[in-house]
Design a protein around this motif. Sequence first.
Motif, mmCIF file in Angstrom:
data_model
loop_
_atom_site.group_PDB
_atom_site.id
_atom_site.type_symbol
_atom_site.label_atom_id
_atom_site.label_comp_id
_atom_site.label_asym_id
_atom_site.label_seq_id
_atom_site.Cartn_x
_atom_site.Cartn_y
_atom_site.Cartn_z
ATOM 1 N N LYS A 1 0.838 -1.195 0.000
ATOM 2 C CA LYS A 1 0.000 0.000 0.000
ATOM 3 C C LYS A 1 0.872 1.244 0.000
ATOM 4 N N ARG A 2 0.535 2.194 -0.856
ATOM 5 C CA ARG A 2 1.314 3.429 -0.937
ATOM 6 C C ARG A 2 1.290 4.179 0.384
ATOM 7 N N GLU A 3 0.134 4.121 1.087
ATOM 8 C CA GLU A 3 0.024 4.858 2.350
ATOM 9 C C GLU A 3 0.843 4.220 3.462
ATOM 10 N N GLU A 4 1.261 2.972 3.271
ATOM 11 C CA GLU A 4 2.065 2.295 4.288
ATOM 12 C C GLU A 4 3.546 2.266 3.929
ATOM 13 N N GLU A 5 3.871 2.400 2.647
ATOM 14 C CA GLU A 5 5.257 2.375 2.208
ATOM 15 C C GLU A 5 5.540 3.622 1.382
ATOM 16 N N SER A 6 6.382 4.515 1.902
ATOM 17 C CA SER A 6 6.690 5.751 1.179
ATOM 18 C C SER A 6 7.599 5.486 -0.012
ATOM 19 N N GLU A 7 8.355 4.387 0.059
ATOM 20 C CA GLU A 7 9.227 3.999 -1.038
ATOM 21 C C GLU A 7 8.988 2.532 -1.384
ATOM 22 N N GLU A 8 9.215 2.208 -2.649
ATOM 23 C CA GLU A 8 9.104 0.810 -3.038
ATOM 24 C C GLU A 8 10.256 0.018 -2.413
ATOM 25 N N ILE A 9 9.995 -1.257 -2.120
ATOM 26 C CA ILE A 9 10.945 -2.090 -1.394
ATOM 27 C C ILE A 9 11.783 -2.906 -2.375
ATOM 28 N N ARG A 10 13.071 -2.927 -2.140
ATOM 29 C CA ARG A 10 13.994 -3.747 -2.910
ATOM 30 C C ARG A 10 14.914 -4.459 -1.941
ATOM 31 N N GLY A 11 15.314 -5.688 -2.262
ATOM 32 C CA GLY A 11 16.236 -6.364 -1.378
ATOM 33 C C GLY A 11 16.469 -7.798 -1.792
ATOM 34 N N PHE B 1 5.659 -3.235 -5.520
ATOM 35 C CA PHE B 1 5.034 -2.192 -6.340
ATOM 36 C C PHE B 1 3.802 -1.699 -5.600
ATOM 37 N N TRP B 2 3.434 -0.462 -5.832
ATOM 38 C CA TRP B 2 2.273 0.103 -5.155
ATOM 39 C C TRP B 2 0.983 -0.370 -5.821
ATOM 40 N N ALA B 3 0.032 -0.758 -4.992
ATOM 41 C CA ALA B 3 -1.270 -1.205 -5.501
ATOM 42 C C ALA B 3 -2.324 -1.017 -4.417
ATOM 43 N N ASP B 4 -3.562 -0.877 -4.845
ATOM 44 C CA ASP B 4 -4.685 -0.752 -3.918
ATOM 45 C C ASP B 4 -5.207 -2.148 -3.627
ATOM 46 N N ALA B 5 -4.573 -2.815 -2.658
ATOM 47 C CA ALA B 5 -4.910 -4.210 -2.365
ATOM 48 C C ALA B 5 -6.323 -4.368 -1.821
ATOM 49 N N GLU B 6 -6.885 -3.317 -1.236
ATOM 50 C CA GLU B 6 -8.231 -3.408 -0.676
ATOM 51 C C GLU B 6 -9.313 -3.315 -1.740
ATOM 52 N N HIS B 7 -8.949 -2.903 -2.935
ATOM 53 C CA HIS B 7 -9.930 -2.787 -4.027
ATOM 54 C C HIS B 7 -9.387 -3.465 -5.288
ATOM 55 N N PRO B 8 -9.219 -4.788 -5.241
ATOM 56 C CA PRO B 8 -8.655 -5.495 -6.394
ATOM 57 C C PRO B 8 -9.572 -5.503 -7.608
ATOM 58 N N GLU B 9 -10.800 -5.019 -7.426
ATOM 59 C CA GLU B 9 -11.719 -4.961 -8.559
ATOM 60 C C GLU B 9 -11.459 -3.744 -9.451
ATOM 61 N N ILE B 10 -10.634 -2.804 -8.976
ATOM 62 C CA ILE B 10 -10.360 -1.567 -9.723
ATOM 63 C C ILE B 10 -9.044 -1.701 -10.471
#
Length: 428
Positions: A53-63, A73-82
């Motif tokens: 979630k973009r609101e939970e991660e200010s930067e994308e995670i790599r490692g 990658f940022w995605a709206d996991a709570e609304h997978p229909e969109i």
Amino acid sequence: MPVRVMWLCNMMPSPVAEALHRSGHNKEGWIAGAMRPVAENKDIALALVFPVKREEESEEIRGEVDGVAYYSFWADAEHPEIYDRTLESSLGMICEEFMPDVIHVYGTEYPHTLAMLRIKEWRSRVLVHIQGVMYRYAPLYYAGLNEKVTESATLRDVLRKDRIWQQKEKYVLRAENEIEALKLAENVCGRTDFDREAVMSLNPNVKYFLLNETLRPEFYGAKWEREKVRDHSIFVSQGNYPIKGLHFALEALAKVKESYPDAHLYVAGSDIVRYGSLTGSLKISAYGAYLRKLIRSLRLRLNVTFLGSLDGSGMLKQYLSSHVFLLSSVIENSPNSLGEAMIAGMPCVTADVGGIASLASDQKEVLMVDPMDADGMAEAIVKIFKDDDLAKALGENAAERALLTHDVKANYKMMLWIYESIAEANRK
């Protein structure tokens, strides 16, 4: 030169969550089991890609964890229909960085699945892994509930725009994404006659690979023993929404209780029917409220226990301590919960829906009943309660069948062969 494989997952895999000291999810714990042999294979370079979630991660995670690269990658996991078109550029950039030979995408109805397939230059490398089949699930979402229930709403439902009919509409939208994705797909892997027919009816030119599921490692070697179970206990692995048919399980329990007053239903997952305060009552869903009334009207208040979220070891404990496993869903493809119960040697009662017939034989490895048939479920459960020899025979046969279906080495070899086939085709 190792084959470079990218797993596009639906949530942060537990190995990554553990490495980042985050709370993990139990829903796809099997990824950890499947990942271990792949990560140890020097002929495979693996990367895990997952939404945050973009609101939970200010930067994308790599490692990297245990030699496996990971990308978020940022995605709206709570609304997978969109559908979000920005996913195409996000996933495209990850592909350009990792340069995969194979992109193994788990699930069909997620926006990132469709986004990955819309990127033409990578499409031939995508392997879509069939889990459920949303376009076959959506029409059955109400699961026999009458209009009074499906149109009802609690304050929680209104505020979240999550009435039962709205939940179905979200399924329909996800199904639309799935249909487009399956029509675009060039390679898919599935594991039942049900999912193969569903895919081929949309896209007869797709290359379909048979790939059985590997279960979480803790379930291999477990053994159900009649002497160690709670007498007349029934275990259901999930019941949070109508399609899982918990209302039928409750009606079946009431019937079983006529012969066995001590019969008890244990349900994995959050308690969606009880609340201890006014504030709690405002958070209940319409389906939860319906189940609450059903429990009260059937006088089952002391016969039902919700167990909360369970990890693999918690689930295994319930399988081994329960008398019968019940799958009351109105539609399934190949539920891992049934596979887990079978491989543990547990007697199972299941609705004959979707891909179940590809996993087990009626009267030999499980007892099958018609979907939405609470009376049939009750009769099958009582039959097992009455006959320990039958329970033992069903469990032993189920374990034998499941050990073949979920054979770790065989499934791993098949997966590698599929990867090599796709990689080779793209080198030409």
